[in-house]
Design an enzyme around this catalytic site. Structure first.
Site, PDB file in Angstrom:
ATOM      1  N   ASP A  66       7.171  -0.881  10.359  1.00  0.00           N
ATOM      2  CA  ASP A  66       6.615   0.432   9.998  1.00  0.00           C
ATOM      3  C   ASP A  66       6.438   1.284  11.243  1.00  0.00           C
ATOM      4  OD1 ASP A  66       6.037   1.328   7.465  1.00  0.00           O
ATOM      5  OD2 ASP A  66       4.075   0.354   7.344  1.00  0.00           O
ATOM      6  N   GLU A  79       5.622   3.369  -4.006  1.00  0.00           N
ATOM      7  CA  GLU A  79       4.246   2.856  -4.064  1.00  0.00           C
ATOM      8  C   GLU A  79       3.395   3.672  -5.038  1.00  0.00           C
ATOM      9  OE1 GLU A  79       2.246   2.117  -0.330  1.00  0.00           O
ATOM     10  OE2 GLU A  79       0.330   1.726  -1.334  1.00  0.00           O
ATOM     11  N   LYS A 136      10.671   1.468   8.884  1.00  0.00           N
ATOM     12  CA  LYS A 136      10.278   2.147   7.636  1.00  0.00           C
ATOM     13  C   LYS A 136       9.497   3.395   7.998  1.00  0.00           C
ATOM     14  CE  LYS A 136       6.963   0.480   4.645  1.00  0.00           C
ATOM     15  NZ  LYS A 136       5.954   1.556   4.661  1.00  0.00           N
ATOM     16  N   GLU A 168       7.331   6.808   6.112  1.00  0.00           N
ATOM     17  CA  GLU A 168       6.736   7.310   4.881  1.00  0.00           C
ATOM     18  C   GLU A 168       7.040   8.800   4.726  1.00  0.00           C
ATOM     19  OE1 GLU A 168       2.523   6.560   4.681  1.00  0.00           O
ATOM     20  OE2 GLU A 168       2.772   4.404   4.983  1.00  0.00           O
ATOM     21  N   ASP A 202       1.956  -1.004   8.493  1.00  0.00           N
ATOM     22  CA  ASP A 202       0.783  -0.479   9.198  1.00  0.00           C
ATOM     23  C   ASP A 202      -0.500  -0.736   8.407  1.00  0.00           C
ATOM     24  OD1 ASP A 202       1.164   1.402   7.236  1.00  0.00           O
ATOM     25  OD2 ASP A 202       1.257   3.138   8.578  1.00  0.00           O
ATOM     26  N   SER A 203      -0.385  -1.346   7.209  1.00  0.00           N
ATOM     27  CA  SER A 203      -1.604  -1.793   6.513  1.00  0.00           C
ATOM     28  C   SER A 203      -2.318  -2.854   7.350  1.00  0.00           C
ATOM     29  CB  SER A 203      -1.278  -2.349   5.118  1.00  0.00           C
ATOM     30  OG  SER A 203      -0.385  -3.434   5.200  1.00  0.00           O
TER      31      SER A 203
HETATM   32  O1  KIV Z   1       1.905  -1.187   5.338  1.00  0.00           O
HETATM   33  C1  KIV Z   1       2.262  -1.759   4.294  1.00  0.00           C
HETATM   34  O2  KIV Z   1       1.954  -2.942   4.034  1.00  0.00           O
HETATM   35  C2  KIV Z   1       3.081  -0.976   3.364  1.00  0.00           C
HETATM   36  C3  KIV Z   1       3.284  -1.523   1.992  1.00  0.00           C
HETATM   37  C4  KIV Z   1       2.054  -1.315   1.180  1.00  0.00           C
HETATM   38  C5  KIV Z   1       4.507  -0.974   1.341  1.00  0.00           C
HETATM   39  O3  KIV Z   1       3.524   0.071   3.711  1.00  0.00           O
END
Ligand code: KIV
Length: 287
Positions: A89, A188, A119, A121, A50-51
């Protein structure tokens, strides 16, 4: 770069790699071309992270990213990747209300987005959610330490687990998520020694990003690695290329060459036979 590009990897390959003492590579991609590049480079996992809300959509953080936006990008990425494991994510709000919401969105990420696994968090407070998704048949990668979706709670993009108590909490979180059935865990922005200790204590692979060299694998965001994100570069992100400067230079050269008559040249243009052009002029003059 690893060998057979065609063989689709599975979560079992990750564990086998770690058991052989090899490192895992995970890179965050955002769209079709970036996923093609990452997949062909031979990494094990492409993170549909989600980045992308920051690197591809221009949000100030990952907080505003929606499930629809994640699925939209996941579809493009999954069209590009044939070899790597696709880790989708789940964004903020996609798994926080109930287990059934988590399962529904995990299935959506796999079914519509084309991800292989998801994934989420959060620490041990999310272990039951992770277990519910795993029990529904979708493998889960956990993510602890700096969890950007909870940036307000953490007080900013800060290193986590620096005190004895906070470090011990991370160990407890990691063990709870492993017990919940997660197949791997992202660590992280935590002190390297804490990450190494967690790696030693866990059976499942740890994938570090700002967590030192003691993890089983490493994650970087492609846009940080190749200099395609100009707002900031986290301390832990090594810049292997400066694509921003390259593209800026190319855009400047394009404008200069158009001004100077150096572009387009004959090789960029299409021709018409002389007799056709003559007929064309005649037909125009008749009108
Ligand atoms: O969204 C992302 O790219 C991430 C990584 C920084 C682990 O969650």
């Amino acid at each position: 770069m690893s060998g057979d590009k065609q063989k689709k990897l599975t979560i079992f390959d990750l564990q086998e790699k770690v058991d052989r003492g090899e490192k895992i590579f995970q890179v965050t991609a955002v769209d079709f071309p970036s996923a093609q590049l990452v997949d062909r480079s031979g990494v094990d996992c492409i993170l549909i992270g989600d980045s992308l809300g920051m690197t591809a959509l221009g949000y100030p953080s990952t907080v505003p990213v929606s499930m629809d936006e994640m699925v939209h990008h996941a579809k493009a990425i999954s069209r590009a990747a044939s070899r790597s494991i696709l880790v989708g994510d789940l964004p903020l709000g996609a798994y926080h209300s109930s287990h059934s919401e988590a399962i529904t969105n995990a299935i959506r990420m796999v079914k519509e987005g084309g991800a292989d696994v998801v994934k989420i968090e959060g620490g041990k407070e999310f272990a039951a959610t992770a277990k519910a998704v795993v029990d529904a048949g979708i493998p889960v990668m956990a993510h602890i330490g700096l969890t950007p979706q909870l940036i307000s709670k953490l007080g900013g993009f800060r290193v986590q687990g620096k005190s004895a108590e906070a470090g011990a909490q991370l160990v407890a979180d990691a063990l709870a998520l492993e017990a919940a059935g997660c197949f791997a865990i992202v660590l992280e922005a935590i002190p390297d020694r804490v990450a190494t200790l967690i790696t030693e204590k866990l059976r499942i692979p740890t994938i570090g990003i700002g967590a030192g060299p003691g993890c089983d694998g490493q994650n970087l965001v492609l846009h940080d690695m190749v200099g395609l994100f100009d707002r900031f570069t986290p301390k832990f992100a090594k810049k292997y290329a400066d694509c921003w400067s390259l593209i800026t230079k190319a855009l400047g050269e394009f404008q200069d060459e158009v001004k100077n008559g150096q572009f387009p040249m004959q090789e960029h243009s299409f021709s018409m036979r002389d007799e056709d052009y003559a007929a064309f002029l005649e037909s125009i003059s008749k009108k």
